[in-house]
Design an enzyme around this catalytic site. Structure first.
Site, PDB file in Angstrom:
ATOM      1  CB  ILE A  88      42.642  28.719  27.829  1.00 43.92           C
ATOM      2  CG1 ILE A  88      43.251  27.719  26.869  1.00 43.92           C
ATOM      3  CG2 ILE A  88      42.136  30.037  26.966  1.00 43.92           C
ATOM      4  CD1 ILE A  88      42.130  27.222  25.887  1.00 43.92           C
TER       5      ILE A  88
ATOM      6  CB  ALA B  36      51.067  21.810  31.911  1.00 47.15           C
TER       7      ALA B  36
ATOM      8  CG  LEU C 270      56.295  19.039  29.876  1.00 42.66           C
ATOM      9  CD1 LEU C 270      56.084  17.435  29.622  1.00 42.66           C
ATOM     10  CD2 LEU C 270      57.751  18.808  30.297  1.00 42.66           C
ATOM     11  N   GLY C 271      54.253  22.440  28.662  1.00 38.31           N
ATOM     12  CA  GLY C 271      53.569  23.531  27.437  1.00 38.31           C
ATOM     13  C   GLY C 271      52.186  24.078  27.957  1.00 38.31           C
TER      14      GLY C 271
ATOM     15  CB  VAL D  17      46.417  25.179  25.782  1.00 41.53           C
ATOM     16  CG1 VAL D  17      45.292  25.136  24.621  1.00 41.53           C
ATOM     17  CG2 VAL D  17      47.000  23.768  25.772  1.00 41.53           C
TER      18      VAL D  17
ATOM     19  CE  LYS E 246      49.707  19.871  24.756  1.00 39.53           C
ATOM     20  NZ  LYS E 246      49.367  18.555  25.290  1.00 39.53           N
TER      21      LYS E 246
ATOM     22  CG  ASP F 214      47.633  12.828  32.127  1.00 41.60           C
ATOM     23  OD1 ASP F 214      47.223  12.525  33.129  1.00 41.60           O
ATOM     24  OD2 ASP F 214      48.147  13.880  31.858  1.00 41.60           O
TER      25      ASP F 214
END
Length: 583
Positions: free
Chosen positions: A146, A149, A151-152, A154, A167, A302
């Site tokens: 869903i 990014a 780095l990871g 979700v 995540k 962030d």
């Protein structure tokens, strides 16, 4: 190691250690070559800006259009170099103290949205980290990400009858990022050597800050701790929601949280459909961040629209706590001083707060800096600023905004990032957003709670200082009298004068000391015991002051006569007395 054991270790303060070894070193060497080759065109132009013919010649004037063109090349280069450099570009876009304005504007376009990795690559990570097959670990698991990014990514799942968000760190991402961090660490001395003296501190600090931040983002154990701490700070707030960590299904590479649904905060049409008061939402968002930064000292760092959502009842939802900031008590006190300066329109107080935080060179030209801060404050108020005024200010700083004597420490850099990103979010919701007004209300509310304590503290300090002065005065006077007696100074003659001058001076000194202690004492009593005791002391102080003033009335004779004995006359008198004795 099971998921529970890993989270327990993280909760005890442990953090995922960065990967190392020959593999990382070899990849770092290869990446250094790739990075160097990508940056050759920019380095060539930057060197020629200093010396037209590389090693000799005058410097070149660089136009705004040229900087914009170079900034776009830099942005494309960051995208080509991958996740770590995309993150670096995003961080640089919030640092006007490190780069010229054109670079900051272009790098702000960088987005951390990349296609998700195939589920076939992610599934082994989940099963290895949680110690079982996905089908047995969760009631159901949607393998379509869903959110993705660099780095990871979700996923949505169901666990024990409730919706959860899972995540997962991308496989191999830590090795890639760590090798890039080694490259940046090696390049930093070269950049600082060729940079202006004013930028060297900023670049070194920025590299350290970036390495710390990106490593924390890849450590989901750290993010779990931040979720728990910040969630606890808002436990009593019904209008702020923070996901809860599911510790049994979380490690330093997999983080399972309760699924908190909400509309994206910059989806204005959807918010209007829900009947959300956008002005009230902006106010609550800013109040939440002021609480996190100034009062709690731990904040979500962030706040871009993808990490903020709103529920139908207006509840504010925070996502993604991979990037957080922590501030010490002294920095928070200085930030409060900064807010008070904004609220009272006291530019000097704002600048003093920056100096005390180590963010502004104390030797800076205060007149020029005052103009710069006034422009920033006007922008906070949402006022239009003439381009001519900005250009004039830029000219005063040799056409380089990033040459301001600003040296942001690492802890304040994230505060600047939050403020910059948050302002964009708030203006999307409310074009007439006035940050100063919100700060002013916060300061007034805080004063209503703490002003008595602040006054009491200042009065106690004054009373303590007066008491110390009284205690120190007696020994000092005694020591002076001892020296005078040993040296047989003029004081002996004055004590023998017929006008009683020494007694008069002693009385005046005593009255002055009593009067000077009476004013702060009455203020202290007013703050702690009420107006009646304070009035009694103040009345007594007035009487003492009246007596002191009366002692200075004009006397019929001269108040101070010529001393009867000088040192020379005393010697003559002693010689005469000695002569009489011999006879």
């Amino acid at each position: 190691m099971t998921g529970d054991e890993r989270v327990a270790g993280a909760a005890a303060g442990g953090e995922a250690s960065p990967p190392g070894g020959v593999r990382v070193t070899l990849r770092a060497l290869w990446r250094a070559l790739v990075v160097a080759w990508q940056f050759v065109p920019l380095v060539w132009e930057w060197v020629r800006d200093r010396h037209r013919f590389l090693v000799v010649g005058r410097s070149r004037a660089v136009s705004s259009e040229t900087r914009t063109r170079r900034a776009r090349y830099l942005k494309d280069t960051f995208v080509d170099l991958g996740p770590a450099f995309i993150k670096l570009g995003q961080m640089l876009s919030t640092r006007p103290d490190a780069l010229p304005r054109e670079y900051v504007d272009v790098l702000a376009e960088l987005q951390d949205n990349v296609p998700p990795a195939p589920w076939a690559d992610i599934e082994p990570v989940v099963e290895r980290e949680l110690g079982g097959e996905v089908d047995t670990l969760f009631d159901s698991f949607d393998t379509a990400a869903i959110s993705g990014a660099s780095l990871g990514q979700v996923y949505e799942a169901e666990l024990d009858g409730r919706r959860v968000a899972v995540k997962v760190l991308r496989p191999g991402i830590r090795t890639r990022v760590e090798s890039d961090l080694q490259v940046l660490s090696a390049l930093t001395p070269l950049l600082t050597a060729g940079a202006d003296p004013g930028q060297a501190f900023t670049l070194e600090n920025l590299t350290e800050e970036f390495a710390t931040t990106v490593r924390q983002e890849m450590d989901y154990g750290h993010e779990a701790r931040m979720l728990d701490e910040i969630g606890a700070n808002f436990a009593d707030a019904d209008d702020v929601a923070v996901p809860d960590v599911v510790a049994s299904h979380s490690t330093d590479r997999v983080l399972t949280m309760t699924y908190v649904e909400g509309a994206k905060i910059d989806d204005v049409d959807r918010l209007d459909e829900l009947g959300i008061d956008r002005q009230a939402l902006v106010r609550r968002l800013e109040e939440a961040y002021i609480q996190m930064i100034v009062e709690d000292g731990l904040f979500h760092a962030d706040p871009h629209p993808g990490n903020l959502a709103v529920q139908p009842d207006g509840t504010l939802v925070f996502y993604d706590f991979g990037m957080t900031g922590r501030l010490g008590p002294r920095t928070r006190d200085r930030l409060l001083e900064f807010y008070v300066g904004l609220a009272t329109d006291d530019v000097d107080r704002v600048m003093d707060a920056f100096v005390e935080m180590g963010a502004l060179d104390p030797t800076a030209d205060r007149e020029v800096m005052r103009e710069a801060f006034e422009i920033v404050i006007e922008q906070f108020r949402g006022e239009d600023i003439s381009e001519y005024r900005v250009d004039q200010l830029v000219g005063q700083f040799e056409a380089q905004l990033y040459e301001f004597p600003m040296r942001l420490p690492q802890d304040l850099a994230l505060v600047v990032r939050v403020t910059t990103v948050l302002e964009g979010v708030c203006r999307t919701l409310d074009p007439d957003f006035d940050f100063i007004e919100i700060v002013s209300e916060y300061v007034r509310e805080r004063d209503a709670v703490d002003v008595e304590g602040a006054v009491r503290s200042e009065v106690e300090e004054a009373v303590t200082g007066t008491a110390r002065s009284l205690v120190r005065t007696a020994p000092a006077v005694e020591a002076a009298l001892d020296r005078a007696e040993r040296e047989d100074l003029l004081l002996r003659a004055l004590l023998e004068d017929s006008d009683g001058l020494a007694g008069l001076l002693a009385r005046r000194l005593l009255l002055g000391l009593v009067a000077s202690g009476g004013v702060p004492l009455s203020a202290y009593l007013y703050a702690n015991a009420g107006i009646r005791p304070a009035a009694v002391v103040l009345g007594g102080t007035a009487a003492v002051l009246g007596t002191l003033a009366w002692s200075f009335r004009r006397r019929r004779g001269p108040a101070l006569s010529t001393p009867k004995f000088t040192r020379h006359e005393m010697r003559q008198r002693r010689a005469s007395e000695a002569g009489d004795g011999d006879e």
